[in-house]
Scaffold this motif. Structure first.
Motif, PDB file in Angstrom:
ATOM      1  N   ILE A 140      45.266 -21.290  30.951  1.00 39.67           N
ATOM      2  CA  ILE A 140      45.014 -21.603  32.384  1.00 39.67           C
ATOM      3  C   ILE A 140      43.736 -22.522  32.505  1.00 39.67           C
ATOM      4  O   ILE A 140      42.829 -22.264  31.815  1.00 39.67           O
ATOM      5  CB  ILE A 140      44.763 -20.599  33.517  1.00 39.67           C
ATOM      6  N   LYS A 141      43.951 -23.485  33.273  1.00 34.86           N
ATOM      7  CA  LYS A 141      42.870 -24.530  33.635  1.00 34.86           C
ATOM      8  C   LYS A 141      42.630 -24.438  35.133  1.00 34.86           C
ATOM      9  O   LYS A 141      43.455 -24.631  35.891  1.00 34.86           O
ATOM     10  CB  LYS A 141      43.390 -26.200  32.967  1.00 34.86           C
ATOM     11  N   ILE A 142      41.517 -24.371  35.469  1.00 29.58           N
ATOM     12  CA  ILE A 142      40.922 -24.255  36.963  1.00 29.58           C
ATOM     13  C   ILE A 142      39.905 -25.370  37.083  1.00 29.58           C
ATOM     14  O   ILE A 142      39.114 -25.477  35.987  1.00 29.58           O
ATOM     15  CB  ILE A 142      40.354 -23.041  37.249  1.00 29.58           C
ATOM     16  N   ILE A 143      39.650 -26.210  38.047  1.00 31.83           N
ATOM     17  CA  ILE A 143      38.637 -27.234  38.201  1.00 31.83           C
ATOM     18  C   ILE A 143      37.227 -26.530  38.297  1.00 31.83           C
ATOM     19  O   ILE A 143      37.141 -25.521  38.723  1.00 31.83           O
ATOM     20  CB  ILE A 143      38.968 -27.895  39.453  1.00 31.83           C
ATOM     21  N   SER A 144      36.437 -27.101  37.516  1.00 31.91           N
ATOM     22  CA  SER A 144      35.060 -26.597  37.425  1.00 31.91           C
ATOM     23  C   SER A 144      34.385 -26.202  38.367  1.00 31.91           C
ATOM     24  O   SER A 144      33.349 -25.472  38.777  1.00 31.91           O
ATOM     25  CB  SER A 144      34.290 -27.295  36.361  1.00 31.91           C
TER      26      SER A 144
END
Length: 218
Positions: free
Chosen positions: A4-8
């Motif tokens: 999963i990639k979530i904006i920082s």
């Protein structure tokens, strides 16, 4: 292995999903629209502006009185005083133009790839650059705007399987950074609505439409 990639800019803690506003203060990110308006694009934009730190949480309060002598005040007044009740939705073409013409330190890039795979990959590319993306979905009988803040990839070839969103029409998430999932891995052939949108309260078929990436310019 799926990932999963979530904006920082987003963080999840015991207080909920938060982001740093223009004052550098962590504030609750989710904004929920009312039951009688179609201003989901305005609410999604408000969350996006918090994400990238161009407004404060106080700027977005219901009874705030923006200073129209400033570029920010003029833009916020237009959004909330003039566009607070939008019955038929807000065109992304118009919204992008208004953002660019506002002279506020905000830029908007509107995309509308014709192929679904290109559209999904474009959303992911913007998220990889740590930018939130306002996306439009269409379903039988209507349309809705959401703020995409992440995506999931599958275990085999890093194919994008889900777009992770904050839905202004749903309750704020408590256990994850999102309260809405668009399942894009089980595309239903040539269906008019090939994807599935899943929230706590409903599951329905959707198509993806315009997307609007916003970024800070100063």
């Amino acid at each position: 292995m799926s990932s999963i990639k979530i904006i920082s800019p987003i963080k999840l803690d015991s207080k909920g999903v938060r982001a740093k506003d223009a004052n550098g203060k962590y504030v609750l990110l989710h904004k929920r629209q009312g039951d009688m308006d179609g201003a989901c694009a305005v609410y999604s934009l408000a969350m996006g502006m918090l994400c990238i730190g161009v407004v404060t949480n106080e700027d977005l309060q219901v009874y705030s009185n923006p200073d129209k002598r400033t570029r920010k005040g003029k833009f916020l007044s237009h959004l909330f005083d003039e566009q607070g009740l939008v019955r038929n939705g807000y065109s992304f073409i118009i919204l992008a133009r208004e953002i660019r013409e506002s002279s506020f330190n905000l830029n908007a890039i509107r995309k509308n790839p014709k192929e679904d795979d290109d559209l999904v990959n474009t959303i992911a590319d913007f998220i990889d650059e740590e930018n939130p993306v306002i996306i439009s979905t269409e379903f039988e009988g209507g349309a809705h705007a959401l703020l995409a803040i992440g995506y999931e990839t599958g275990d085999d070839d890093n194919e994008i399987t889900k777009i992770l969103c904050l839905d202004p029409g749903e309750e704020a998430p408590k256990y994850s950074c999102w309260n809405c999932i668009i399942d894009v891995c089980n595309k239903k052939g040539k269906s008019e609505y090939p994807y599935v949108c899943i929230t706590r309260t409903q599951t329905y078929k959707v198509a993806l439409g315009d997307i609007l990436m916003i970024e800070k310019t100063e």
